[in-house]
Write a protein that holds these residues in place. Structure first.
Motif, PDB file in Angstrom:
ATOM      1  N   LYS A 141       0.828  -1.204   0.000  1.00 48.06           N
ATOM      2  CA  LYS A 141       0.000   0.000   0.000  1.00 48.06           C
ATOM      3  C   LYS A 141       0.862   1.253   0.000  1.00 48.06           C
ATOM      4  O   LYS A 141       0.586   2.233  -0.697  1.00 48.06           O
ATOM      5  CB  LYS A 141      -0.914  -0.013   1.229  1.00 48.06           C
ATOM      6  CG  LYS A 141      -2.020   1.042   1.217  1.00 48.06           C
ATOM      7  CD  LYS A 141      -2.835   0.975   2.499  1.00 48.06           C
ATOM      8  CE  LYS A 141      -3.474  -0.387   2.649  1.00 48.06           C
ATOM      9  NZ  LYS A 141      -4.204  -0.519   3.924  1.00 48.06           N
ATOM     10  N   LEU A 142       1.930   1.229   0.795  1.00 50.71           N
ATOM     11  CA  LEU A 142       2.841   2.366   0.855  1.00 50.71           C
ATOM     12  C   LEU A 142       3.467   2.630  -0.512  1.00 50.71           C
ATOM     13  O   LEU A 142       3.479   3.766  -1.000  1.00 50.71           O
ATOM     14  CB  LEU A 142       3.931   2.093   1.897  1.00 50.71           C
ATOM     15  CG  LEU A 142       5.098   3.084   1.983  1.00 50.71           C
ATOM     16  CD1 LEU A 142       4.598   4.480   2.300  1.00 50.71           C
ATOM     17  CD2 LEU A 142       6.097   2.625   3.036  1.00 50.71           C
ATOM     18  N   ALA A 143       3.995   1.593  -1.146  1.00 47.71           N
ATOM     19  CA  ALA A 143       4.614   1.751  -2.464  1.00 47.71           C
ATOM     20  C   ALA A 143       3.593   2.190  -3.502  1.00 47.71           C
ATOM     21  O   ALA A 143       3.888   3.016  -4.372  1.00 47.71           O
ATOM     22  CB  ALA A 143       5.280   0.440  -2.884  1.00 47.71           C
ATOM     23  N   GLN A 144       2.388   1.641  -3.399  1.00 45.51           N
ATOM     24  CA  GLN A 144       1.346   1.985  -4.376  1.00 45.51           C
ATOM     25  C   GLN A 144       0.955   3.452  -4.269  1.00 45.51           C
ATOM     26  O   GLN A 144       0.870   4.163  -5.289  1.00 45.51           O
ATOM     27  CB  GLN A 144       0.122   1.097  -4.157  1.00 45.51           C
ATOM     28  CG  GLN A 144      -1.008   1.361  -5.145  1.00 45.51           C
ATOM     29  CD  GLN A 144      -2.271   0.589  -4.785  1.00 45.51           C
ATOM     30  OE1 GLN A 144      -2.820   0.745  -3.698  1.00 45.51           O
ATOM     31  NE2 GLN A 144      -2.707  -0.271  -5.687  1.00 45.51           N
ATOM     32  N   ARG A 145       0.741   3.936  -3.062  1.00 44.10           N
ATOM     33  CA  ARG A 145       0.312   5.333  -2.907  1.00 44.10           C
ATOM     34  C   ARG A 145       1.442   6.311  -3.182  1.00 44.10           C
ATOM     35  O   ARG A 145       1.212   7.394  -3.714  1.00 44.10           O
ATOM     36  CB  ARG A 145      -0.296   5.534  -1.510  1.00 44.10           C
ATOM     37  CG  ARG A 145      -1.609   4.780  -1.396  1.00 44.10           C
ATOM     38  CD  ARG A 145      -2.369   5.026  -0.138  1.00 44.10           C
ATOM     39  NE  ARG A 145      -3.553   4.182  -0.129  1.00 44.10           N
ATOM     40  CZ  ARG A 145      -4.346   4.003   0.910  1.00 44.10           C
ATOM     41  NH1 ARG A 145      -4.072   4.640   2.057  1.00 44.10           N
ATOM     42  NH2 ARG A 145      -5.398   3.215   0.834  1.00 44.10           N
ATOM     43  N   LEU A 146       2.646   5.929  -2.832  1.00 40.60           N
ATOM     44  CA  LEU A 146       3.783   6.754  -3.206  1.00 40.60           C
ATOM     45  C   LEU A 146       3.903   6.782  -4.729  1.00 40.60           C
ATOM     46  O   LEU A 146       4.224   7.821  -5.329  1.00 40.60           O
ATOM     47  CB  LEU A 146       5.056   6.203  -2.573  1.00 40.60           C
ATOM     48  CG  LEU A 146       6.338   7.008  -2.807  1.00 40.60           C
ATOM     49  CD1 LEU A 146       6.155   8.458  -2.369  1.00 40.60           C
ATOM     50  CD2 LEU A 146       7.504   6.360  -2.079  1.00 40.60           C
ATOM     51  N   GLY A 147       3.611   5.638  -5.364  1.00 38.24           N
ATOM     52  CA  GLY A 147       3.599   5.585  -6.827  1.00 38.24           C
ATOM     53  C   GLY A 147       2.553   6.509  -7.418  1.00 38.24           C
ATOM     54  O   GLY A 147       2.772   7.128  -8.466  1.00 38.24           O
ATOM     55  N   HIS A 148       1.380   6.593  -6.764  1.00 36.70           N
ATOM     56  CA  HIS A 148       0.343   7.539  -7.213  1.00 36.70           C
ATOM     57  C   HIS A 148       0.904   8.961  -7.237  1.00 36.70           C
ATOM     58  O   HIS A 148       0.693   9.708  -8.209  1.00 36.70           O
ATOM     59  CB  HIS A 148      -0.857   7.499  -6.258  1.00 36.70           C
ATOM     60  CG  HIS A 148      -1.655   6.234  -6.310  1.00 36.70           C
ATOM     61  ND1 HIS A 148      -1.644   5.381  -7.376  1.00 36.70           N
ATOM     62  CD2 HIS A 148      -2.524   5.684  -5.397  1.00 36.70           C
ATOM     63  CE1 HIS A 148      -2.459   4.349  -7.131  1.00 36.70           C
ATOM     64  NE2 HIS A 148      -2.998   4.524  -5.943  1.00 36.70           N
ATOM     65  N   LEU A 149       1.578   9.339  -6.163  1.00 46.84           N
ATOM     66  CA  LEU A 149       2.110  10.698  -6.074  1.00 46.84           C
ATOM     67  C   LEU A 149       3.166  10.949  -7.144  1.00 46.84           C
ATOM     68  O   LEU A 149       3.182  12.006  -7.779  1.00 46.84           O
ATOM     69  CB  LEU A 149       2.709  10.942  -4.682  1.00 46.84           C
ATOM     70  CG  LEU A 149       1.766  10.803  -3.484  1.00 46.84           C
ATOM     71  CD1 LEU A 149       2.488  11.202  -2.200  1.00 46.84           C
ATOM     72  CD2 LEU A 149       0.500  11.633  -3.651  1.00 46.84           C
ATOM     73  N   VAL A 150       4.044   9.978  -7.341  1.00 51.79           N
ATOM     74  CA  VAL A 150       5.102  10.133  -8.342  1.00 51.79           C
ATOM     75  C   VAL A 150       4.507  10.241  -9.742  1.00 51.79           C
ATOM     76  O   VAL A 150       4.949  11.056 -10.563  1.00 51.79           O
ATOM     77  CB  VAL A 150       6.092   8.950  -8.255  1.00 51.79           C
ATOM     78  CG1 VAL A 150       7.007   8.902  -9.467  1.00 51.79           C
ATOM     79  CG2 VAL A 150       6.919   9.056  -6.981  1.00 51.79           C
ATOM     80  N   GLU A 151       3.484   9.446 -10.021  1.00 49.55           N
ATOM     81  CA  GLU A 151       2.869   9.485 -11.353  1.00 49.55           C
ATOM     82  C   GLU A 151       2.169  10.815 -11.599  1.00 49.55           C
ATOM     83  O   GLU A 151       2.279  11.400 -12.687  1.00 49.55           O
ATOM     84  CB  GLU A 151       1.874   8.327 -11.499  1.00 49.55           C
ATOM     85  CG  GLU A 151       1.264   8.199 -12.876  1.00 49.55           C
ATOM     86  CD  GLU A 151       2.277   7.840 -13.954  1.00 49.55           C
ATOM     87  OE1 GLU A 151       1.943   8.007 -15.143  1.00 49.55           O
ATOM     88  OE2 GLU A 151       3.403   7.411 -13.624  1.00 49.55           O
ATOM     89  N   ILE A 152       1.450  11.320 -10.614  1.00 42.76           N
ATOM     90  CA  ILE A 152       0.783  12.613 -10.777  1.00 42.76           C
ATOM     91  C   ILE A 152       1.814  13.729 -10.910  1.00 42.76           C
ATOM     92  O   ILE A 152       1.656  14.654 -11.722  1.00 42.76           O
ATOM     93  CB  ILE A 152      -0.174  12.876  -9.598  1.00 42.76           C
ATOM     94  CG1 ILE A 152      -1.397  11.959  -9.712  1.00 42.76           C
ATOM     95  CG2 ILE A 152      -0.618  14.332  -9.547  1.00 42.76           C
ATOM     96  CD1 ILE A 152      -2.393  12.095  -8.592  1.00 42.76           C
ATOM     97  N   ALA A 153       2.890  13.652 -10.117  1.00 41.14           N
ATOM     98  CA  ALA A 153       3.960  14.649 -10.241  1.00 41.14           C
ATOM     99  C   ALA A 153       4.551  14.624 -11.639  1.00 41.14           C
ATOM    100  O   ALA A 153       4.842  15.677 -12.232  1.00 41.14           O
ATOM    101  CB  ALA A 153       5.044  14.384  -9.194  1.00 41.14           C
ATOM    102  N   ARG A 154       4.740  13.437 -12.194  1.00 44.45           N
ATOM    103  CA  ARG A 154       5.281  13.316 -13.551  1.00 44.45           C
ATOM    104  C   ARG A 154       4.351  13.959 -14.574  1.00 44.45           C
ATOM    105  O   ARG A 154       4.784  14.675 -15.474  1.00 44.45           O
ATOM    106  CB  ARG A 154       5.507  11.838 -13.888  1.00 44.45           C
ATOM    107  CG  ARG A 154       6.229  11.606 -15.211  1.00 44.45           C
ATOM    108  CD  ARG A 154       6.375  10.117 -15.480  1.00 44.45           C
ATOM    109  NE  ARG A 154       5.108   9.511 -15.799  1.00 44.45           N
ATOM    110  CZ  ARG A 154       4.596   9.489 -17.023  1.00 44.45           C
ATOM    111  NH1 ARG A 154       5.217  10.046 -18.031  1.00 44.45           N
ATOM    112  NH2 ARG A 154       3.428   8.898 -17.244  1.00 44.45           N
ATOM    113  N   GLN A 155       3.060  13.715 -14.426  1.00 46.04           N
ATOM    114  CA  GLN A 155       2.095  14.299 -15.373  1.00 46.04           C
ATOM    115  C   GLN A 155       2.008  15.812 -15.212  1.00 46.04           C
ATOM    116  O   GLN A 155       1.601  16.509 -16.138  1.00 46.04           O
ATOM    117  CB  GLN A 155       0.709  13.680 -15.155  1.00 46.04           C
ATOM    118  CG  GLN A 155       0.625  12.185 -15.392  1.00 46.04           C
ATOM    119  CD  GLN A 155       0.727  11.807 -16.858  1.00 46.04           C
ATOM    120  OE1 GLN A 155       0.932  12.643 -17.722  1.00 46.04           O
ATOM    121  NE2 GLN A 155       0.599  10.524 -17.144  1.00 46.04           N
TER     122      GLN A 155
END
Length: 632
Positions: A256-270
């Motif tokens: 869950k931690l990696a997944q939600r951190l991944g959400h943030l990284v993906e939105i930051a990238r976009q």
């Protein structure tokens, strides 16, 4: 003592200390040399540990291109930290190059392949003198556009560096260099690679998958196995280093931690942030080793016993370390990865429900069960003894105690707990949506939209309706509720006006059989969702707006009642500029309509027909024709 060496006593009491010091050198320290490829081989050999290994599909593609025998050169491009030198070193090694030769001080290496071709490797174009650069770029040009077949180049270069070198070379040769404009178009994703030059742009491949791989490689490194005999974990003591590593590996919480951190990284990238692997490694190191009360704010094994004795274990919270909270603010903001993550406001953003649970949940009979399930179940970083003590002091202490320590100190604890909640709240916890703990409350909807477009699935109608309602409210400045039609309105001559009640035209919210209406699609060049609004059939009658996460959040917030200017003036200006494009399309379209189909502006001499937007009691807007008589 260097970052990658340790004393014999440390090695005995702390068997993983060599590995931890090596990992620390990847973190946000003032001189983290391990982030540079040229230092890695030496550091690994000195520390006698297994290096971190990350897969690279691009490396396999580069090798395939070189081994194919096809003429032409290879350019490995990107920004600082993308792994350009790492990829060149990988190609060198796979082709049989001597590691010792690669490790020497020369920037240019040569290797003869079994088929007789000579490969010229450039570890970093920026390190070459002008004379060296001219020679290498001449081979690059001749192999890509000329007759050169026996020699080719494998070069690592930053985008701006190679464009500047080509511009300068062309100026000195009194010509426009034939590779410069073509490469610029490749970097901007508006053109193809020139001639026989193969371009591998590493800046395009940093996605959430890269983050997940980095976290897995760091947390799953075999050196952690030695921690079982460490004195810091004996007799039930909690080692914060091992605890943070374990939380990344936990099948439930770690995922869950990696997944939600991944959400943030993906939105930051976009949103335009580029986070290379170098930054992701610094993030992973900081997540595991961060603590505000140790040297350079990153722990080593010998720091742990004192932190245990002083009762400061919770200061190593992995949920705080994600955002660089262990670092001085200036040092954190110097790192793009922490600057990007801090922009989400996790810890500062919250909801009444979440704060009510954190402050009153332990004593409220209606909330105590939820409090213990979501917060009390974590005695290390959640409802610790220190948190409960400060909470009691905040609620029950006298005014002087609050002023001396209570209020400000407890507020900082709340920030930490909000961050923990963002990463630990169950997906199904509808009473406390984890996206409400961020500045991007519709971030989940944006990622859902991206997935639907990428997989060519039906778009969620509630998302489409919210976008249409937000567009209409920006276009008109009115609180209309329409989700079936899009109004393109003006104020009678000034398209940038915030309030526009004159309806120039309207179009369906969904693309219809005539070709008019709005279509949500994926822009192939940028990878972003795009709102393509057609006022009539034909490409010339449509205009598209790329939807970044911040623009999506803006439209959704406006649709829910926020004032456009109060959320983002920049987004508002972007929307008004898009509206101006649609107004120009409408004007051209009206002039092109055949006689008898155009709405006549004058019904009779001295009369002008206008369309006004009216709103019914239920908020539904509609256009109403009004004849205005003018005294001549």
């Amino acid at each position: 003592m260097s970052d990658s060496t340790t004393s014999a006593s440390d090695s005995g009491a702390f068997p993983s200390s060599v590995w931890v010091r090596f990992l620390r050198s990847y973190g946000p320290t003032p001189n983290n040399l391990n982030l540079f490829d040229e230092y890695i081989t030496t550091a690994v050999r000195r520390a006698k540990i297994q290096p971190l290994t990350l897969t690279s599909p691009q490396l396999a593609q580069i090798l395939d291109r070189v081994r194919s025998g096809e003429p032409g050169s290879v350019l490995v491009a990107g920004t600082a930290g993308d792994g350009k030198t790492y990829h060149c070193r990988g190609v060198w090694s796979e082709l049989g190059g001597d590691p010792k030769i690669w490790a020497d001080d020369s920037t240019i290496k040569e290797l003869t392949l079994p088929d007789g071709r000579l490969v010229i490797f450039v570890k970093d174009l920026s390190e070459l003198s002008d004379e060296q650069s001219d020679e290498v770029l001449a081979v690059l040009e001749n192999s890509a556009l000329g007759e050169e077949r026996e020699r080719f180049v494998v070069m690592a270069a930053n985008h701006g560096q190679i464009l500047e070198r080509l511009r300068d070379l062309g100026r000195r040769q009194d010509r426009e260099h034939p590779l410069r404009k073509a490469l610029q178009d490749v970097f901007l994703m508006t053109g193809e690679a020139p001639g026989r030059l193969a371009v591998f742009d590493l800046s395009r491949v940093a996605r959430r998958e890269s983050l997940e791989e980095v976290l897995s490689a760091v947390a799953g490194h075999p050196a952690w196995d030695k921690c079982g005999s460490c004195v810091s974990r004996s007799e039930g003591r909690v080692c914060p280093i091992y605890e943070n590593r374990s939380r990344l590996l936990d099948p439930d919480g770690g995922k869950k931690l990696a997944q939600r951190l991944g959400h943030l990284v993906e939105i930051a990238r976009q949103n335009g942030w580029h986070l290379p692997v170098r930054d992701l490694l610094a993030l992973a190191s900081n997540m595991i080793l961060g603590h505000p009360d140790v040297k350079e704010n990153l722990m080593v094994c010998s720091d742990v016993p004192k932190l245990q004795d002083d009762g400061k274990i919770e200061g190593a919270s992995i949920y705080n370390n994600v955002f660089g909270a262990n670092l001085p603010k200036r040092r954190a903001m110097e790192r793009p990865v922490f600057k990007a993550l801090l922009a989400f406001g996790v810890g500062d953003e919250t909801s009444n429900g979440a704060d009510g649970l954190l402050v009153y949940g332990a004593d409220d009979s209606k909330l105590v069960g939820t409090f213990e399930r979501l917060i009390g179940n974590d005695p290390i970083y959640g409802a610790t003894d220190g948190y409960r003590s400060d909470l009691h002091q905040y609620l029950e202490g006298d005014d002087s105690a609050r002023q001396d320590r209570g209020a400000d100190h407890f507020v900082q604890r709340l920030v930490s707990q909000r961050r923990r909640m963002f990463f630990t709240l169950p997906d199904e916890e509808s009473a406390y949506p984890f996206w409400n703990m961020t500045a991007f409350r519709f971030g989940g909807n944006y990622l859902e939209l991206m997935t639907s477009l990428a997989e060519k699935k039906t778009i969620n109608e509630s998302v489409r309706a919210r976008l249409v309602r937000g567009l209409n409210r920006v276009m008109t400045g009115l609180l209309i509720e329409n989700t079936d039609r899009i109004f393109v309105a003006s104020s009678g001559g000034f398209s940038q006006s915030r309030i526009s009640v004159l309806c120039d035209t309207e179009t369906p919210a969904k693309r219809d059989r005539t070709g008019a209406g709005m279509m949500i699609k994926l822009d192939q060049s940028s990878g972003l969702p795009s709102l393509d609004i057609a006022l009539a059939a034909g490409k010339s009658n449509s205009s598209a707006l790329q939807v970044t996460p911040i623009r999506f959040e803006f439209l959704c917030r406006v649709a829910e009642g926020a004032l456009p200017g109060s959320f983002s003036n920049e987004c508002l200006e972007d929307m008004l500029a898009f509206k101006a494009k649609l107004l120009r399309k409408a004007e051209v379209l009206n002039k092109q309509q055949p006689d008898g189909e155009e709405d006549e502006p004058f019904e009779e001499e001295g009369a002008l027909m206008l369309k006004f937007i009216d709103i019914e009691k239920n908020g539904h807007g509609f256009s109403r024709s009004v004849t205005v008589r003018v005294d001549l």
